[in-house]
Design a protein around this motif. Structure first.
Motif, PDB file in Angstrom:
ATOM      1  N   GLY A  14       0.837  -1.187   0.000  1.00 18.89           N
ATOM      2  CA  GLY A  14       0.000   0.000   0.000  1.00 18.89           C
ATOM      3  C   GLY A  14       0.872   1.237   0.000  1.00 18.89           C
ATOM      4  O   GLY A  14       2.065   1.180   0.282  1.00 18.89           O
ATOM      5  N   TRP A  15       0.271   2.382  -0.347  1.00 19.31           N
ATOM      6  CA  TRP A  15       0.991   3.644  -0.291  1.00 19.31           C
ATOM      7  C   TRP A  15       0.038   4.778   0.044  1.00 19.31           C
ATOM      8  O   TRP A  15      -1.164   4.711  -0.203  1.00 19.31           O
ATOM      9  N   CYS A  16       0.579   5.811   0.641  1.00 19.25           N
ATOM     10  CA  CYS A  16      -0.083   7.094   0.824  1.00 19.25           C
ATOM     11  C   CYS A  16       0.200   7.929  -0.423  1.00 19.25           C
ATOM     12  O   CYS A  16       0.934   7.496  -1.312  1.00 19.25           O
ATOM     13  N   TRP A  17      -0.363   9.129  -0.513  1.00 16.76           N
ATOM     14  CA  TRP A  17      -0.131   9.945  -1.716  1.00 16.76           C
ATOM     15  C   TRP A  17       0.697  11.189  -1.443  1.00 16.76           C
ATOM     16  O   TRP A  17       0.831  12.048  -2.307  1.00 16.76           O
ATOM     17  N   PHE A  18       1.327  11.292  -0.278  1.00 17.69           N
ATOM     18  CA  PHE A  18       2.135  12.468   0.015  1.00 17.69           C
ATOM     19  C   PHE A  18       3.629  12.177  -0.018  1.00 17.69           C
ATOM     20  O   PHE A  18       4.404  12.764   0.736  1.00 17.69           O
ATOM     21  N   GLN A  19       4.037  11.236  -0.878  1.00 14.76           N
ATOM     22  CA  GLN A  19       5.452  10.995  -1.161  1.00 14.76           C
ATOM     23  C   GLN A  19       5.652  11.002  -2.674  1.00 14.76           C
ATOM     24  O   GLN A  19       4.861  10.407  -3.405  1.00 14.76           O
ATOM     25  N   ASP A  20       6.725  11.643  -3.121  1.00 17.31           N
ATOM     26  CA  ASP A  20       7.054  11.660  -4.550  1.00 17.31           C
ATOM     27  C   ASP A  20       8.561  11.694  -4.716  1.00 17.31           C
ATOM     28  O   ASP A  20       9.252  12.281  -3.897  1.00 17.31           O
ATOM     29  N   GLU A  21       9.052  11.027  -5.717  1.00 18.35           N
ATOM     30  CA  GLU A  21       8.273  10.215  -6.629  1.00 18.35           C
ATOM     31  C   GLU A  21       8.169   8.804  -6.040  1.00 18.35           C
ATOM     32  O   GLU A  21       9.171   8.192  -5.712  1.00 18.35           O
ATOM     33  N   ASP A  36       4.531   5.267   5.409  1.00 14.95           N
ATOM     34  CA  ASP A  36       5.972   4.990   5.467  1.00 14.95           C
ATOM     35  C   ASP A  36       6.588   4.731   4.095  1.00 14.95           C
ATOM     36  O   ASP A  36       7.790   4.443   3.997  1.00 14.95           O
ATOM     37  N   THR A  37       5.815   4.813   3.037  1.00 12.45           N
ATOM     38  CA  THR A  37       6.286   4.509   1.685  1.00 12.45           C
ATOM     39  C   THR A  37       7.512   5.322   1.295  1.00 12.45           C
ATOM     40  O   THR A  37       7.611   6.510   1.627  1.00 12.45           O
ATOM     41  N   ALA A  38       8.424   4.687   0.568  1.00 12.56           N
ATOM     42  CA  ALA A  38       9.651   5.358   0.124  1.00 12.56           C
ATOM     43  C   ALA A  38       9.401   6.260  -1.078  1.00 12.56           C
ATOM     44  O   ALA A  38       8.514   6.011  -1.901  1.00 12.56           O
ATOM     45  N   SER A  74       8.433  11.734   2.615  1.00 10.93           N
ATOM     46  CA  SER A  74       9.646  12.195   1.947  1.00 10.93           C
ATOM     47  C   SER A  74       9.300  12.508   0.502  1.00 10.93           C
ATOM     48  O   SER A  74       8.539  11.770  -0.139  1.00 10.93           O
ATOM     49  N   ASN A  75       9.849  13.596  -0.002  1.00  9.22           N
ATOM     50  CA  ASN A  75       9.655  14.013  -1.395  1.00  9.22           C
ATOM     51  C   ASN A  75      11.009  14.455  -1.921  1.00  9.22           C
ATOM     52  O   ASN A  75      11.579  15.436  -1.438  1.00  9.22           O
ATOM     53  N   LEU A  76      11.528  13.719  -2.912  1.00  9.47           N
ATOM     54  CA  LEU A  76      12.904  13.894  -3.372  1.00  9.47           C
ATOM     55  C   LEU A  76      12.966  14.523  -4.750  1.00  9.47           C
ATOM     56  O   LEU A  76      12.276  14.074  -5.684  1.00  9.47           O
ATOM     57  N   PHE A  77      13.825  15.556  -4.890  1.00  4.72           N
ATOM     58  CA  PHE A  77      14.007  16.219  -6.176  1.00  4.72           C
ATOM     59  C   PHE A  77      15.471  16.615  -6.320  1.00  4.72           C
ATOM     60  O   PHE A  77      16.047  17.232  -5.420  1.00  4.72           O
TER      61      PHE A  77
END
Length: 467
Positions: free
Chosen positions: A45-52, A111-113, A167-170
């Motif tokens: 499962g995943w939440c939607w507040f992590q990207d990408e 907790d999704t990466a 976490s949101n990585l760019f």
């Protein structure tokens, strides 16, 4: 207290243009049989507040998820990276979390990466517990574009008192490849925060709080991010959680060390952050019958941002758990002069009581604001409940929307139909051809700590190599 309506007045960030110019047109009639999605991870499962959450690197797809351990108890709560060969559809999951990210025997889709590719094409994966402790965890892949082997787990503590999540990585090429991690919870302040790495994710440096909120009670803005990968990161956000605020929607962007409004006006350095959400450009003005929550943000072919979000319509004056039966999806596009914004579809009902603003989700197609994928348990054009012809139950289905005519009306085509399980939280990863590689979660979702889901997807022919 249902909500606090302290943010409804126009401030320094008043929207440049708000035009209700988009709407639903109808659902295309069923014709050919629907394609059968591939099962890419049998427990995730995943939440939607992590990207990408998902990247395409050459001929491989990599995505993150959190296992519930329904089929294999040893996977319970494990943060995983799944690698998919796009030519064959073959998939394999790899464990990222070497140490627990939650309490024993607990799992949480927050907790999704998130992933980003370094300049040497090796992958950086970053994740954290859901406010569990002060650790941000990471690994770097040992081979370019390959998620099957990773370095040892690294631990970064922004401050001893931090309580982190998301976490949101760019990676910004113009800043010598600096990788930004936009997370939540520096110093336990519950606010969007930032850290960065100048050595490809090997080590991290803490920044500050990105959006402050002057309020008498503890709460947090919710943010979705998108980047051009060169010099800019866009932020689309609310004042708070929709159970607490009659949320509006705002936009700012980061470039060259500073935060700016949509029209390019500089606000202040990123190191100082916003002092108030209303300092940004307001895209949508919320009220008690129109409570916004951001779902996805992407950039179009001109690198202008566009955003999808949900609006709850039916819970004004009600306590939690008694609203959430009527949500709508809206799409906002920045034109270079201002924002066009309007309703595009019925989003249906809440996923479960208590999180009355949880919808099935929206996925934008990177580079193209005329296409969108949604999850809803109603007909997207009429709002009529979707009842499966196979089990007689109401389920969330995936629809593909495409703008027609002047681009202001959307026509909907079913991607799933008459399902016996729910289809939730779609993702469309960025590809070189702007292909519609779409992933989603299929199964039962009772809460963010109680689900039985598998990750499924449709791989387009131009990526799979089939004819």
């Amino acid at each position: 207290m249902r909500r606090v309506g302290a943010w409804r007045a126009f401030g320094a960030g008043a929207a440049l243009l708000v035009a209700a110019s988009l709407s639903a047109q109808g659902v295309a009639p069923a014709s050919a049989p629907l394609p059968t999605p591939l099962v890419l991870n049998d427990d995730g499962g995943w939440c939607w507040f992590q990207d990408e959450r998902a990247l395409v690197i050459g001929t491989r797809l990599v995505f993150g998820s959190v296992a519930a351990g329904r089929r294999d108890a040893s996977r319970r709560g494990m943060v995983e990276a799944t690698s998919v060969d796009l030519k064959t559809g073959k998939a394999a999951a790899f464990r990222l979390s070497a140490t627990p990210v939650e309490r024993p025997d607990r799992y949480d889709d927050h907790d999704t990466a998130a992933f980003v590719a370094r300049d040497d094409a090796r992958l950086v994966a970053v994740w954290a517990g859901h406010g569990f402790d002060n650790r941000i965890l990471s690994r770097v892949s040992t081979r370019p574009g390959d998620a099957s082997a990773w370095s040892d787990e690294r631990v970064f503590v922004p401050s001893p008192g931090s309580s982190v999540t998301y976490s949101n990585l760019f990676r910004l090429a113009s800043e010598r490849g600096r990788i930004y991690d936009f997370f939540r919870g520096l110093d336990n302040r519950f606010k969007p925060s930032v850290a960065w790495s100048d050595d490809g994710g090997e080590t991290w440096t803490k920044g500050g709080v990105v959006i402050e909120v002057p309020a008498q009670f503890r709460h947090r803005p919710y943010v979705k991010y998108a980047s051009n990968g060169h010099d800019t990161v866009h932020l689309v956000y609310t004042e708070g959680h929709p159970r607490d605020f009659d949320n509006s929607l705002y936009h700012v962007y980061y470039r060259a060390g500073a935060l700016h409004r949509s029209d390019g006006t500089a606000i202040r350095p990123l190191a100082e952050g916003l002092r108030d959400p209303v300092e940004g450009t307001r895209i949508f003005e919320g009220d008690a019958r129109n409570v916004a929550w951001v779902a996805d943000v992407e950039l179009d072919a001109q690198a202008f941002p566009f955003a999808a979000y949900s609006v709850q319509k039916d819970s004004a004056g009600l306590p939690p758990r008694q609203g959430g039966a009527d949500h709508r999806y809206r799409l906002a596009r920045f034109t270079g002069r201002g924002w066009e914004d309007g309703e595009i579809a019925y989003a249906g009902s809440r996923l479960y009581a208590g999180e009355d603003d949880y919808t099935g989700g929206v996925a934008l197609v990177p580079g193209d604001s005329s296409r969108v994928f949604i999850s809803t348990d109603t007909d997207p054009a009429t709002g009529a409940p979707l009842v499966s012809g196979r089990d007689g139950q109401r389920h969330y289905e995936i629809f593909r929307g495409e703008a027609k005519g002047t681009g202001r009306r959307f026509e909907w085509t079913a991607v799933t139909r008459d399902s016996t399980a729910d289809n939730l939280r779609p993702i469309v990863p960025r590809t070189e051809r702007a292909s519609e590689l779409v992933l989603w979660l299929r199964g039962r979702y009772r809460s963010y700590t109680d689900y039985d889901l598998e990750v499924v997807g449709l791989i387009p022919k131009d990526l799979s190599g089939t004819k």
